[in-house]
Enzyme design. Structure first.
Site, short mmCIF file in Angstrom:
data_model
loop_
_atom_site.label_atom_id
_atom_site.label_comp_id
_atom_site.label_asym_id
_atom_site.label_seq_id
_atom_site.Cartn_x
_atom_site.Cartn_y
_atom_site.Cartn_z
N GLU A 1 5.67 9.92 3.12
CA GLU A 1 5.26 8.59 2.68
C GLU A 1 4.19 8.74 1.61
O GLU A 1 3.32 9.61 1.69
CB GLU A 1 4.73 7.76 3.84
N TYR B 1 -5.24 0.81 9.37
CA TYR B 1 -6.41 1.12 8.56
C TYR B 1 -7.69 0.82 9.35
O TYR B 1 -8.47 -0.04 9.00
CB TYR B 1 -6.37 0.35 7.24
N ASP C 1 0.80 -1.22 0.00
CA ASP C 1 0.00 0.00 0.00
C ASP C 1 0.83 1.27 0.00
O ASP C 1 0.41 2.29 -0.53
CB ASP C 1 -0.95 0.02 1.21
N ASP D 1 5.77 0.42 3.23
CA ASP D 1 6.06 -0.79 4.00
C ASP D 1 5.77 -2.02 3.15
O ASP D 1 5.55 -1.92 1.94
CB ASP D 1 5.25 -0.80 5.29
#
Length: 519
Positions: free
Chosen positions: A488, A242, A90, A93
């Site tokens: 990120e 999430y 995603d 990571d």
């Protein structure tokens, strides 16, 4: 992960008066969609799709263009006896989170559905279809039974203790399953939406595949609806990464509308009508749209449905959906009496500190789609303060897009690899270390932190096309690897921009060609 400038002044002194110079002169005076300087939206479109290749998990294909990536996650699902190789990481990571991955595929597919011709005109349709299929193929694998969906591979907590290239992963690759006794309606419904949207995308080019996707989508929707429950209560490891704040009712309505769009089966429309009030579809006035909160997106979808052939109840409910969708759009345009989206001093939409760009990209996509709808139906957007036409909407969209690409107070492009100045220290494991193809020396869990994470040098690999989290509420930005709130990037940041870039690329080409032909 997670949770415009002044117009450029041009001087034509001492230049021969050629046709090309005349066109440049006219373009500089022509009333454009925005006063921002012109950007190469075709290049941005190409780079945005390249980013998805950097995020691939699994065995990479022969035509992989991002050469610093290599095969990874080749044993995913092995311990549970299922093939879960593939899909996307995603962000920076190495976990495969099902909910944001599915939302990414839904938005990529919607972009192709809405702007297919413009993407093709930009020469990127093949890459767009490949990006969608890479994720959707993974969902086919993950849906091993009508009422079973593998919703996550990897563990966020152990993953974040390590700084390793995906090719070197030593962290847990445990897979997490949803079933009748362990429900997860958000992921089931969002995956259904992604597969229904992709079924539309591939309907003409690959009808057999499209039919297969519809079968999966219908089964997943039924599963998510029949066995209701929050997915992050089943997969507790998803909390903190999430968390489903909005619950699953928005995903169920969202999936129903996508299935209606894909099948024209009135059962799905009736579901969205009958549950509109109880599920919050026509009661929540929302000012954000994201992988978690889908209300604005589903309200927008409902507002685009034709009224012809609908009964009185359906028309009334669809009108209420539209009213809520327009509240969101007007909030983005700062046209509501209250509940508008905040803006930075430099003009960027600002929702919250962490990864704010995800909300910007969904907003500009929504506004662009609705602008097209207003244009084709000869309508206006009626906000509390005044009415707004499609040209004014696109002008604002362009201001946001151009801010992303460099027209901002710090002069940085927040799309990595675009322009001369962009983030060089993106918070991304693979990009921050020597590429696997050049250095196959294994990098251990803490070794990555010790040797790579804290380096002051730019990343060895450019994460082209990634849209980072972006600036703070005062337009400030610090390019530092440890500043994950701002540096990120996530797949669902970039996905909505693909269609928008294609739209503006087509507009620029159309303006240029029409001016040349009129000379």
């Amino acid at each position: 992960m997670r949770i415009g400038s002044m117009a450029e002044k041009r001087s034509f002194k001492c230049k021969p008066f050629t046709v090309s110079n005349f066109v440049v002169l006219v373009l500089s005076l022509f009333p454009k969609i925005s006063s921002s300087q012109s950007y190469n939206y075709g290049d941005a479109l190409s780079k945005s799709l390249l980013y998805f290749e950097a995020q691939r998990s699994g065995r990479l294909p022969y035509n992989q263009r991002v050469g610093w990536r290599h095969h990874s996650g080749l044993t995913d699902g092995l311990d549970q006896g299922v093939d879960l190789v593939g899909g996307y990481y995603d962000a920076g990571d190495n976990v495969k989170f099902g909910l944001p991955m599915a939302f990414t595929m839904t938005m990529l597919s919607w972009g192709v559905i809405q702007f297919r011709d413009q993407i093709a005109d930009g020469g990127e349709l093949r890459h767009a279809l490949e990006a969608i299929k890479w994720g959707i193929d993974y969902f086919i694998k993950a849906h091993t039974h009508p009422n079973v969906l593998w919703a996550q591979v990897g563990d966020g907590d152990t993953d974040h203790l390590c700084w390793q290239r995906p090719e070197d992963m030593t962290t847990s690759r445990r897979a997490y399953k949803l079933d009748e006794e362990n429900p997860g309606s958000e992921v089931a419904a969002e995956t259904a939406a992604a597969m229904a949207a992709a079924a539309i995308v591939f309907r003409t080019t690959n009808p057999h595949y499209s039919h297969l996707l519809l079968e999966h989508a219908q089964q997943l929707f039924e599963f998510g609806d029949k066995y209701r429950g929050k997915y992050d209560e089943t997969i507790e490891g998803a909390k903190g990464y999430y968390t489903s704040v909005s619950g699953y009712k928005d995903e169920l309505l969202w999936a129903a509308l996508w299935l209606y769009k894909a099948t024209d089966n009135s059962t799905y429309l009736n579901y969205a009508i009958q549950n509109a009030n109880a599920f919050g579809g026509i009661t929540w006035a929302i000012s954000e749209f994201s992988w978690d909160v889908k209300f604005a997106g589903l309200q927008l979808m409902a507002s685009l449905l034709p009224m012809e052939g609908k009964n009185e109840q359906q028309r009334q409910i669809l009108q209420q959906y539209r009213s809520k969708a327009e509240h969101y759009l007007c909030a983005c345009l700062n046209k509501n009496n209250s509940t508008n989206v905040q803006r930075t001093p430099g003009g960027l939409l600002y929702t919250r500190q962490w990864n704010n760009m995800q909300y910007v990209s969904t907003a500009v996509f929504s506004l662009t789609v609705y602008s097209d709808h207003l244009q084709s139906t000869n309508q206006m957007l009626n906000c509390h303060k005044d009415s707004v036409g499609p040209t004014e909407i696109l002008s604002f969209v362009r201001s946001q897009v151009d801010y992303i690409l460099g027209s901002n107070p710090v002069g940085v492009s927040y799309m990595v690899g675009y322009g001369a100045v962009y983030p060089k220290k993106v918070h991304h494991r693979g990009a921050s270390m020597d590429p696997y193809r050049d250095s196959k020396v294994f990098v251990g869990c803490t070794q990555g932190y010790d040797s790579w994470y804290g380096r002051q040098d730019p990343n060895p690999n450019v994460l082209v096309g990634a849209l980072v989290g972006g600036p703070d509420s005062k337009d400030g930005f610090t390019d530092r690897r440890g500043n994950f709130v701002q540096t990120e990037a996530c797949t669902y940041n970039t996905a909505p921009l693909v269609g928008v870039f294609a739209k503006f690329n087509a507009l620029e080409k159309s303006n240029s060609s029409s001016l040349v032909s009129s000379i």
